[in-house]
Design an enzyme around this catalytic site. Sequence first.
Site, PDB file in Angstrom:
ATOM      1  N   SER A 163      20.425  65.738  -1.343  1.00 37.60           N
ATOM      2  CA  SER A 163      20.590  64.909  -2.374  1.00 37.60           C
ATOM      3  C   SER A 163      22.069  64.206  -1.950  1.00 37.60           C
ATOM      4  CB  SER A 163      21.218  65.822  -3.976  1.00 37.60           C
ATOM      5  OG  SER A 163      20.279  66.485  -4.415  1.00 37.60           O
TER       6      SER A 163
ATOM      7  N   GLU B  40      56.049  67.266  57.510  1.00 39.24           N
ATOM      8  CA  GLU B  40      54.732  67.296  58.064  1.00 39.24           C
ATOM      9  C   GLU B  40      54.673  66.614  59.531  1.00 39.24           C
ATOM     10  OE1 GLU B  40      52.338  69.291  56.534  1.00 39.24           O
ATOM     11  OE2 GLU B  40      53.938  69.905  55.066  1.00 39.24           O
TER      12      GLU B  40
END
Length: 620
Positions: free
Chosen positions: A374, A92
């Site tokens: 319940s 690069e």
Amino acid sequence: MRSKLKKAMYPIFDAAVVVVILLLMGCLYMALYGEAIVRNHPEAIAQASSTVITDSTGAEIVRFRTQSSGFAEYADLEEMPELLIQAFLATEDRRFYQHEGIDYIGISRAIVQDITHMNWSQGGSSITQQLARNLYLSGEKTLVRKVNEMSIAISLEKRFNKDELLEMYLNHIYMGRQQYGVKAAAWRYFGLEDLRQLELWQIATLAAIPKGPSIYNPVDDDERSKHRRSVILTLMYEQGLITQEQMQEARRVDYTPPEAASVSAAADQPMPDHISAVDTVMQEAARLTGKRETDIQSAGWTIHTGLDSQAQLAMEEAFRDPSRFSDDREDEQVQASMVIVDQHNGEVKAMMGGRNPVTGGMNRAITDARQPGSAFKPIIAYGPALESGHFKPESMLPDKHTSYGSYRPSNLGGQYRGSVTMSFALQNSINAPAVWLLNETGLKQAHEFASRLGIELDQEDFNLSIALGGVHKGVSPLKMAQAYSVFANNGRFNTAHLIREIRDTNGRIIYAYRPENKQVITANTANTMTIMLQNVVSQGTGSRAQLSRYKVAGKTGTTQAAVPGIGSKGNRDLWFVGYTSKWTAAVWMGFDHTDAEHYMRSGSGAAADLFASVMNRAGR
């Protein structure tokens, strides 16, 4: 002639003045624009890393996108092998350490190539310019963007030294597949967390990607990636970084994806069966640390949980089975949620917040919205009675149609036996004895008992109807599982939680769960309740919750739809909460909104059946 010459010079002079002014303005712009951008956007250079959530074995569940909408993991320059750094420099910007942000030689070469080929494909950007573009600018190729890029690069060179700039570049460069930085890419493409373990062919593969992240990464195009890798290896050989033998050997390697299936799955998208749990982990992390969830995603933390992937998969498979949801309507599905908790330490092992969970969606497993019916009796009536010391499983309780002021509870089916044992009343979920028992024990004591199990009731719940699960705000499956886990754990309480510990990017512990194991009810109460609840499953209403390899204690729960025209056979909520010697789980089923067209025809046995299916598959 002299007069004519002077007249001819005036336009030239004027043009020169204009050129000088433009040059000065350009220089001023170059000097000021970059400084302003870098100064006003300090967040752009933040060391963002993807936070990772792991299961109980340390396997990765999800790796979050950072606020840049990609995956990242920050690495110091010292963590990177020298050959990796040199490969990127060779590819690069080989003069990176010589120029001051702008490589004029590289730009000149690029201009010559652009003119030769009659296009503007060659940018000639230095690493600092690329960093400037990645941090602050778009990728469009225009003259203005190029000028802005150079201005920012100059400013960055003034603020940071070369090593700092290179480190930022290698951590922010886009590497395809939503990966930012070399460390994230090394994990995604090779399954390596330690950059020092990278081999030469892998280093060259990574260095090859920035030129075309979507076409040169090895997942999307292995052939192009391999060809580009060869080019990088040639550059490295020409610059004396590697030998010819190393170059040729690295060229020959064929790419194979990492063996761990979780790498690709977690790197590209969250595992779908963990969505409810992952959302809850993030909420818990935010509550524990005071950080925003969006900030946590980019913090680079590792969040270790107690989640069990086998149990989670078992839950996901059961929830996908439409045969378990026979009450589905054409326009709406029955919903369900479930939580499994390890009663010995409070760790949540698996969680589903709905049949089709989506990120950020409603999580019914942690929402206090449904009446438990319940299933609440052991928590509010039978538990407090046992704890008082005045009642035992064989104690006789009246089973009569009795009025308590204006409240007159009734048994399902209208059958009354006169008197029954406490164990028989619980086993067959008879209403009248439960209400009588709560009245005898006292509402104050019952509220305190529920609180010790982790369920805080409101003042609106200071009435006898809570004996049958008529809770004002409702309760979540998570809280029901947490409460029952006390019975399963010899009376000791642990807060239900998902997170074991959180570590930062350097491995330092930010948070660690400290086990409570607090004795909140007597071991005798817990063990007696377990025996009674085992009878519920072996001989009573919870028979469909039985497991092939484990003894189950648990309780069903049902609330009626209470919608005109439906009658007593229509239900709103179906529950089963139960436990083995290993884990405790709570299941809820029902429609989000119950009406004359959407109610449950099934009974609580459907919830018990779902419990059994998941626990059998989970091996618990």
